[in-house]
Motif scaffolding. Sequence first.
Motif, mmCIF file in Angstrom:
data_model
loop_
_atom_site.group_PDB
_atom_site.id
_atom_site.type_symbol
_atom_site.label_atom_id
_atom_site.label_comp_id
_atom_site.label_asym_id
_atom_site.label_seq_id
_atom_site.Cartn_x
_atom_site.Cartn_y
_atom_site.Cartn_z
ATOM 1 N N GLN A 95 -4.852 7.906 1.031
ATOM 2 C CA GLN A 95 -5.346 7.193 -0.133
ATOM 3 C C GLN A 95 -4.283 6.241 -0.658
ATOM 4 O O GLN A 95 -3.093 6.572 -0.684
ATOM 5 C CB GLN A 95 -5.721 8.192 -1.229
ATOM 6 C CG GLN A 95 -6.179 7.551 -2.512
ATOM 7 C CD GLN A 95 -6.601 8.580 -3.542
ATOM 8 O OE1 GLN A 95 -7.110 9.644 -3.199
ATOM 9 N NE2 GLN A 95 -6.386 8.274 -4.803
ATOM 10 N N ALA A 96 -4.717 5.060 -1.094
ATOM 11 C CA ALA A 96 -3.846 4.087 -1.752
ATOM 12 C C ALA A 96 -4.647 3.426 -2.863
ATOM 13 O O ALA A 96 -5.826 3.124 -2.684
ATOM 14 C CB ALA A 96 -3.356 3.048 -0.763
ATOM 15 N N LEU A 156 1.250 2.097 -8.840
ATOM 16 C CA LEU A 156 0.726 2.238 -7.489
ATOM 17 C C LEU A 156 0.703 3.718 -7.136
ATOM 18 O O LEU A 156 1.662 4.436 -7.427
ATOM 19 C CB LEU A 156 1.622 1.489 -6.498
ATOM 20 C CG LEU A 156 1.276 1.604 -5.020
ATOM 21 C CD1 LEU A 156 -0.054 0.917 -4.736
ATOM 22 C CD2 LEU A 156 2.375 0.985 -4.175
ATOM 23 N N ASN A 157 -0.385 4.169 -6.505
ATOM 24 C CA ASN A 157 -0.521 5.566 -6.118
ATOM 25 C C ASN A 157 -0.782 5.657 -4.618
ATOM 26 O O ASN A 157 -1.643 4.962 -4.095
ATOM 27 C CB ASN A 157 -1.673 6.226 -6.882
ATOM 28 C CG ASN A 157 -1.866 7.664 -6.513
ATOM 29 O OD1 ASN A 157 -2.628 7.984 -5.620
ATOM 30 N ND2 ASN A 157 -1.176 8.544 -7.197
ATOM 31 N N LEU A 158 -0.019 6.504 -3.933
ATOM 32 C CA LEU A 158 -0.201 6.777 -2.507
ATOM 33 C C LEU A 158 -0.324 8.282 -2.327
ATOM 34 O O LEU A 158 0.434 9.042 -2.937
ATOM 35 C CB LEU A 158 0.985 6.264 -1.698
ATOM 36 C CG LEU A 158 1.268 4.769 -1.773
ATOM 37 C CD1 LEU A 158 2.579 4.445 -1.082
ATOM 38 C CD2 LEU A 158 0.136 3.984 -1.149
ATOM 39 N N SER A 214 0.124 13.476 -4.169
ATOM 40 C CA SER A 214 0.280 12.025 -4.213
ATOM 41 C C SER A 214 1.525 11.664 -5.015
ATOM 42 O O SER A 214 2.105 12.495 -5.720
ATOM 43 C CB SER A 214 -0.956 11.353 -4.817
ATOM 44 O OG SER A 214 -1.107 11.712 -6.172
ATOM 45 N N GLY A 234 -8.975 3.520 -5.997
ATOM 46 C CA GLY A 234 -8.305 3.236 -4.738
ATOM 47 C C GLY A 234 -9.233 3.370 -3.558
ATOM 48 O O GLY A 234 -10.430 3.634 -3.701
#
Length: 145
Positions: free
Chosen positions: A28-29, A41-43, A58, A140
């Motif tokens: 997921q991004a 920003l989330n990864l 995450s 995302g």
Amino acid sequence: MKKLALVIVAVLLTAGAYAQDQGTFRGQAGLVYGDDTEVGLNLGVQYFVVDKVAFAPSYSYFFKDFFGLKFSSINLDGRYYFQEALYGLVGIDILRVSGDGGSASDSKIALGVGYDLDLSDAMKLNLQAKYADQIVIGAGVVFSF
């Protein structure tokens, strides 16, 4: 109150009609917005431990610099899929603040909900909202692999 209980039972009974397969991985991004930390920003990844139950760690990096302080968080979420797309989550968010004088971290329990909208067989649009000492809203793209 009886109507609410009936709706909850109906949702739980129909949840068995959908399946999230054990052993499935997803990446997921996306972007997140926290009412205290603003845009970031989330990864992350997601692993289905058993059908309908996923572990979803995450990392979020928030862009805004507050008086020389930078914010990031590690999110250790568990997700339960009520249906194929709708899930509830509970987890631990570890917020890290760093600056010239060093760094500090604080852990909070997170509670929230999310929805995965199918874009294709291997891609979904993820929408999520949770509370962990601040409201965090995210959107995302999720990839199955």
